[in-house]
Design a protein around this motif. Structure first.
Motif, PDB file in Angstrom:
ATOM      1  N   ARG A  38      58.281  10.958 -17.745  1.00  0.00           N
ATOM      2  CA  ARG A  38      59.280   9.982 -18.137  1.00  0.00           C
ATOM      3  C   ARG A  38      60.551  10.371 -18.270  1.00  0.00           C
ATOM      4  O   ARG A  38      61.480  10.618 -19.145  1.00  0.00           O
ATOM      5  CB  ARG A  38      59.061   9.085 -19.113  1.00  0.00           C
ATOM      6  N   GLY A  39      60.448  12.346 -18.562  1.00  0.00           N
ATOM      7  CA  GLY A  39      61.068  13.564 -18.306  1.00  0.00           C
ATOM      8  C   GLY A  39      61.471  13.516 -20.212  1.00  0.00           C
ATOM      9  O   GLY A  39      63.088  13.955 -20.679  1.00  0.00           O
ATOM     10  N   LEU A  40      60.214  12.788 -21.052  1.00  0.00           N
ATOM     11  CA  LEU A  40      60.765  13.099 -22.273  1.00  0.00           C
ATOM     12  C   LEU A  40      60.682  14.791 -22.851  1.00  0.00           C
ATOM     13  O   LEU A  40      60.894  15.049 -24.124  1.00  0.00           O
ATOM     14  CB  LEU A  40      60.682  12.185 -23.358  1.00  0.00           C
ATOM     15  N   LEU A  60      54.316  17.539 -30.190  1.00  0.00           N
ATOM     16  CA  LEU A  60      54.921  17.713 -28.772  1.00  0.00           C
ATOM     17  C   LEU A  60      55.785  18.989 -29.509  1.00  0.00           C
ATOM     18  O   LEU A  60      56.725  17.708 -29.994  1.00  0.00           O
ATOM     19  CB  LEU A  60      54.642  17.088 -27.978  1.00  0.00           C
ATOM     20  N   ALA A  61      56.411  19.807 -29.097  1.00  0.00           N
ATOM     21  CA  ALA A  61      57.707  20.460 -29.670  1.00  0.00           C
ATOM     22  C   ALA A  61      58.566  20.003 -28.838  1.00  0.00           C
ATOM     23  O   ALA A  61      58.876  19.599 -27.057  1.00  0.00           O
ATOM     24  CB  ALA A  61      57.335  21.688 -29.577  1.00  0.00           C
ATOM     25  N   GLY A  62      60.191  19.284 -28.534  1.00  0.00           N
ATOM     26  CA  GLY A  62      61.419  19.567 -27.788  1.00  0.00           C
ATOM     27  C   GLY A  62      60.976  18.458 -27.107  1.00  0.00           C
ATOM     28  O   GLY A  62      61.860  17.779 -26.179  1.00  0.00           O
ATOM     29  N   VAL A  63      60.267  17.358 -27.749  1.00  0.00           N
ATOM     30  CA  VAL A  63      60.645  15.726 -27.542  1.00  0.00           C
ATOM     31  C   VAL A  63      62.183  15.432 -27.316  1.00  0.00           C
ATOM     32  O   VAL A  63      62.603  15.493 -28.311  1.00  0.00           O
ATOM     33  CB  VAL A  63      59.369  15.151 -27.674  1.00  0.00           C
ATOM     34  N   LEU A  64      62.589  14.536 -25.806  1.00  0.00           N
ATOM     35  CA  LEU A  64      64.181  14.357 -25.793  1.00  0.00           C
ATOM     36  C   LEU A  64      63.962  12.664 -27.017  1.00  0.00           C
ATOM     37  O   LEU A  64      62.760  12.140 -26.099  1.00  0.00           O
ATOM     38  CB  LEU A  64      64.954  14.079 -24.837  1.00  0.00           C
ATOM     39  N   PRO A  65      65.228  12.243 -27.716  1.00  0.00           N
ATOM     40  CA  PRO A  65      64.862  10.495 -28.057  1.00  0.00           C
ATOM     41  C   PRO A  65      64.785   9.793 -26.718  1.00  0.00           C
ATOM     42  O   PRO A  65      64.757   8.532 -26.511  1.00  0.00           O
ATOM     43  CB  PRO A  65      66.455  10.102 -28.874  1.00  0.00           C
ATOM     44  N   GLU A  66      65.939  10.097 -25.663  1.00  0.00           N
ATOM     45  CA  GLU A  66      65.852   9.438 -24.478  1.00  0.00           C
ATOM     46  C   GLU A  66      66.005  11.027 -23.234  1.00  0.00           C
ATOM     47  O   GLU A  66      66.926  11.776 -23.102  1.00  0.00           O
ATOM     48  CB  GLU A  66      67.370   9.001 -24.146  1.00  0.00           C
ATOM     49  N   ALA A  67      65.970  10.589 -22.043  1.00  0.00           N
ATOM     50  CA  ALA A  67      65.987  12.108 -21.233  1.00  0.00           C
ATOM     51  C   ALA A  67      66.901  11.325 -20.089  1.00  0.00           C
ATOM     52  O   ALA A  67      67.960  10.037 -20.399  1.00  0.00           O
ATOM     53  CB  ALA A  67      64.157  10.913 -20.069  1.00  0.00           C
ATOM     54  N   VAL A 127      70.089   6.289 -12.148  1.00  0.00           N
ATOM     55  CA  VAL A 127      69.067   5.295 -13.073  1.00  0.00           C
ATOM     56  C   VAL A 127      68.956   5.991 -14.642  1.00  0.00           C
ATOM     57  O   VAL A 127      69.209   7.139 -14.856  1.00  0.00           O
ATOM     58  CB  VAL A 127      67.524   5.416 -12.650  1.00  0.00           C
ATOM     59  N   ALA A 128      69.552   5.109 -15.427  1.00  0.00           N
ATOM     60  CA  ALA A 128      68.892   5.561 -17.151  1.00  0.00           C
ATOM     61  C   ALA A 128      68.178   5.973 -17.315  1.00  0.00           C
ATOM     62  O   ALA A 128      66.704   5.738 -17.159  1.00  0.00           O
ATOM     63  CB  ALA A 128      70.102   4.158 -17.773  1.00  0.00           C
ATOM     64  N   GLY A 129      67.672   7.374 -18.148  1.00  0.00           N
ATOM     65  CA  GLY A 129      66.516   8.169 -18.482  1.00  0.00           C
ATOM     66  C   GLY A 129      65.537   7.351 -19.388  1.00  0.00           C
ATOM     67  O   GLY A 129      66.499   5.658 -20.324  1.00  0.00           O
ATOM     68  N   ALA A 130      64.580   7.482 -19.997  1.00  0.00           N
ATOM     69  CA  ALA A 130      64.204   6.540 -20.231  1.00  0.00           C
ATOM     70  C   ALA A 130      64.265   7.268 -21.607  1.00  0.00           C
ATOM     71  O   ALA A 130      64.524   8.347 -22.416  1.00  0.00           O
ATOM     72  CB  ALA A 130      62.031   6.910 -20.219  1.00  0.00           C
ATOM     73  N   LYS A 131      63.736   5.903 -22.401  1.00  0.00           N
ATOM     74  CA  LYS A 131      64.001   6.091 -24.260  1.00  0.00           C
ATOM     75  C   LYS A 131      62.943   6.478 -25.041  1.00  0.00           C
ATOM     76  O   LYS A 131      61.912   5.406 -25.277  1.00  0.00           O
ATOM     77  CB  LYS A 131      65.182   5.143 -25.041  1.00  0.00           C
ATOM     78  N   LEU A 132      62.793   7.054 -26.326  1.00  0.00           N
ATOM     79  CA  LEU A 132      61.514   7.642 -26.410  1.00  0.00           C
ATOM     80  C   LEU A 132      60.833   6.646 -27.602  1.00  0.00           C
ATOM     81  O   LEU A 132      59.501   5.265 -27.280  1.00  0.00           O
ATOM     82  CB  LEU A 132      61.644   9.029 -27.729  1.00  0.00           C
TER      83      LEU A 132
END
Length: 694
Positions: A38-40, A60-67, A127-132
């Motif tokens: 999901r690109g997170l 997991l390091a470096g996980v984004l709140p939104e892709a 397309v909007a990125g996935a939200k964690l």
């Protein structure tokens, strides 16, 4: 947008200890894969998995709140269907766009390009990125469903199912709780530590604080590898203090690591009088039943001390030590009782009882089985120059220990106890050793029988299983091998190849089949069984590092002397280093193709029909080198044989340059095919050289 560390922890009841490392790794892999898809999370982002008896976790390091948003291009439909003759949208296009929520006005911006042979319309959108916060619970749920769990259970009033009841779910992104529900549990930041040493429920301030907080406040070492290393260090240190060694302990160490959260090693002991029982019985009792680590002296003899890996750290561990000593004593007493009773009953009297024990409803009783084994073992022993009577005696006694109390309690000791009981009633050591060794090799890398009586009995045992089950059509399929036939086949191959033994595998299969009652087995043997074993041999040789083309070349001739396979492989490898090798391999491939297309069985070439100088030269070259090459073959000097044959290259090259094999004159054509057949037969005694050609 910057990322932060993500923590996911599932707190449960005690998880299956032997599966714990696999569950921990798979849980972390599943969550990492879901986030990356999901690109997170970065494709190469670091993550760590944790597993204790009551938890699975991952950070997991470096996980984004939104892709990040991304462009997606999709094919709409062929232009011929989407637009009419005037270039206006058709009803079909209008309907599809409505279904996809794409305005009709966007058609002007569609890309037209070839899709195969037809032109099509393509639409690109952002397309909007996935939200964690929206997807994490689903990712965790999917990871749990994908775990290698054979059976699940349901608890409470809910519908959630898992291998064990789950109690708490922690999902933290940095310092923030990620909302969501998994297994009917709402996420939070609270976990629990050690059942007895923890201060109670523990709040995790941030994902990065997970491990140090659990260790400091919960008295839990969550990292499986670190906990294992800590236990091993304590075991080795304490064994050193005791002036002892630990023996083989890796499997038990893994299991014990999955049973404790805060390991501490203590020393226990038992009465020295129990050492009169065979040490294998005591070792298995302590390891299998109590998860203790037995201690040994420098010669490998069991001491009356053992190490306990406790889940409690106490200033005064006397109660723990005393309690464990009290628990192990009845176990050791049982082992002593079983041993003494089995000795009284004897081994030989149990042989007649094997006739009442069913081995397989189509293959008879265990009594029938040992009778067949004795026939084959005697014949193999004779071939190996060993005493047939001793082989017969070992075969008849080989399965009697299956009826003893000790083996009934500990099936892992079959063969081992047979050896002890045979010695106790006066059997010769070589017979007793054969009883133990006939189960070898039990697993990959296990030792082989080291006496000819033991080898004969081991071969008879494994061949009886293979021939019997193949004969009634019970073949392994896919991952299913309920009768362990793959293991038996590898055992036979290893014994023949590594001992090595100068025995013909097909002849052995025939001998074993002949020991069965007429009509009991199908008529397909030995072909399918021999092919099955060659395929096992092919895989084994490749895993051992032998080149695939070399293995295929040697096994293409379906060798029945398995002991000669490795020398042939080595000879082919040496042949490949010769400058003539590539040309001869290519020529051999050409010969094989010519003979196959000719579809005739060439005989001996007639000298009188040799017309061309080149074919005469090849004939005389073959006549010249054949005796020496055959001598090397007979002496099993395969490398020298192939080196001699390499000298034919010039004659072979000239033959193909100057001679038309498929001549119009039938007799000449047949004679040239006969010459090539003679050459192929000479060159391919070690391996199918044509398979070495690129």
């Amino acid at each position: 947008m910057t990322g932060a560390t993500l923590l996911v922890e599932l707190l449960t009841e005690e998880l299956p200890p032997k599966a714990l490392p696999k569950l921990g790794q798979a849980f972390a892999d599943g969550i990492a894969a879901g986030l990356r898809t999901r690109g997170l999370a970065a494709a190469d982002g670091a993550f760590r998995w944790f597993a204790t008896p009551r938890r699975l976790a991952v950070t997991l390091a470096g996980v984004l709140p939104e892709a990040a948003a991304r462009e997606v291009t999709e094919k709409i439909m062929p232009v011929s269907v989407a637009l009419d003759a005037s270039g206006q949208p058709t009803a079909a296009l209008t309907k599809k766009l409505e279904a996809k929520g794409i305005p009709l006005t966007a058609v002007a911006g569609f890309e037209r390009r070839l899709d195969g042979k037809a032109e099509a319309l393509f639409h690109t959108s952002t397309v909007a990125g996935a939200k964690l916060a929206e997807v994490l619970a689903g990712i965790v749920q999917d990871a749990l469903k994908a775990l290698p769990i054979p059976k699940v259970m349901r608890w409470g009033d809910g519908d959630a199912t898992f291998v064990r009841p789950a109690h708490k779910l922690t999902m933290l992104h940095g310092t923030s709780v990620v909302p969501g529900s998994v297994l009917d549990i709402q996420s939070g930041r609270t976990t629990r530590g050690h059942r007895f040493m923890s201060r109670g429920d523990i709040d995790i301030a941030s994902a990065d604080a997970y491990e140090p907080t659990l260790l400091a406040e919960g008295k839990v070492i969550p990292d499986f590898a670190e906990r294992r290393a800590d236990i091993e260090k304590q075991l080795v240190t304490e064994a050193g203090r005791q002036g002892a060694t630990l023996g083989e302990y890796a499997d038990l160490l893994d299991e014990v690591t999955a049973l404790v959260e805060h390991p501490t090693v203590y020393v226990g002991e038992f009465e020295a009088e129990f050492l009169a029982v065979p040490q294998e019985c005591l070792i298995l009792t302590m390891r299998a039943n109590q998860k203790y680590f037995p201690l040994f002296d420098a010669e490998g003899k069991l001491l009356n001390r053992f190490l306990i890996v406790s889940n409690m750290q106490m200033e005064d561990p006397s109660n723990i030590v005393t309690g464990n000593q009290r628990v192990v004593r009845p176990r050791l007493s049982d082992a002593r009782f079983f041993f003494e009773q089995d000795i009284k009953a004897g081994l030989t009297p149990r042989v007649v009882k094997l006739g009442s024990v069913v081995y397989h409803n189509k293959l008879g009783s265990l009594g029938d089985r040992v009778q067949r084994m004795s026939i084959v073992a005697r014949k193999v022993a004779a071939l190996l120059g060993a005493d047939e009577n001793l082989a017969n005696r070992a075969a008849l006694l080989s399965k009697a220990d299956l009826l003893t109390d000790m083996v009934g309690e500990f099936p892992e000791l079959q063969g081992t106890m047979g050896r002890y009981y045979a010695l106790a009633e006066g059997a010769l050591p070589v017979v007793a050793e054969a009883i133990e060794q006939h189960y070898r090799p039990r697993f990959a890398g296990d030792a082989l029988p080291d006496t000819n009586i033991g080898r004969a009995l081991a071969l008879a045992d494994k061949l009886d299983s293979l021939v019997g089950f193949f004969g009634i059509g019970q073949l392994p399929t896919g991952d299913r091998d309920p009768f362990g036939l793959r293991r038996a086949a590898l055992g036979v191959l290893r014994i023949l190849m590594e001992s090595p033994l100068p025995l013909d595998l097909v002849a052995l299969i025939d001998e074993s089949a002949a020991s069965y009652a007429p009509g009991l087995l199908g008529s397909e043997l030995p072909g399918p069984l021999f092919d099955f074993m060659l395929e096992r041999l092919r895989n084994q040789l490749r895993e051992a590092g032998h080149a695939q083309d070399v293995v295929d070349a040697v096994l293409a001739l379906k060798p029945t002397r398995i002991d000669l396979v490795v020398p042939k492989l080595q000879a082919v490898v040496a042949f490949q280093q010769l400058p003539e090798a590539a040309a001869l391999a290519a020529a051999n491939k050409r010969i094989v193709n010519i003979l196959k297309k000719a579809d005739v069985t060439p005989g001996e070439p007639d000298v009188a029909l040799l017309a061309e100088d080149a074919e005469k030269a090849l004939f005389h070259a073959i006549v010249e080198v054949a005796p020496l090459a055959r001598s090397h073959f007979q002496n099993e000097d395969y490398t020298d044989a192939l080196r001699v044959l390499a000298g034919l290259r010039a004659a072979v090259d000239r033959f193909f340059d100057e001679v038309m094999v498929m001549a119009e004159e039938p007799l000449v054509r047949q004679n040239r095919l006969a010459l090539l057949g003679q050459l192929a037969g000479l060159m391919n005694q070690v391996a199918d050289i044509s398979r070495l050609s690129a």
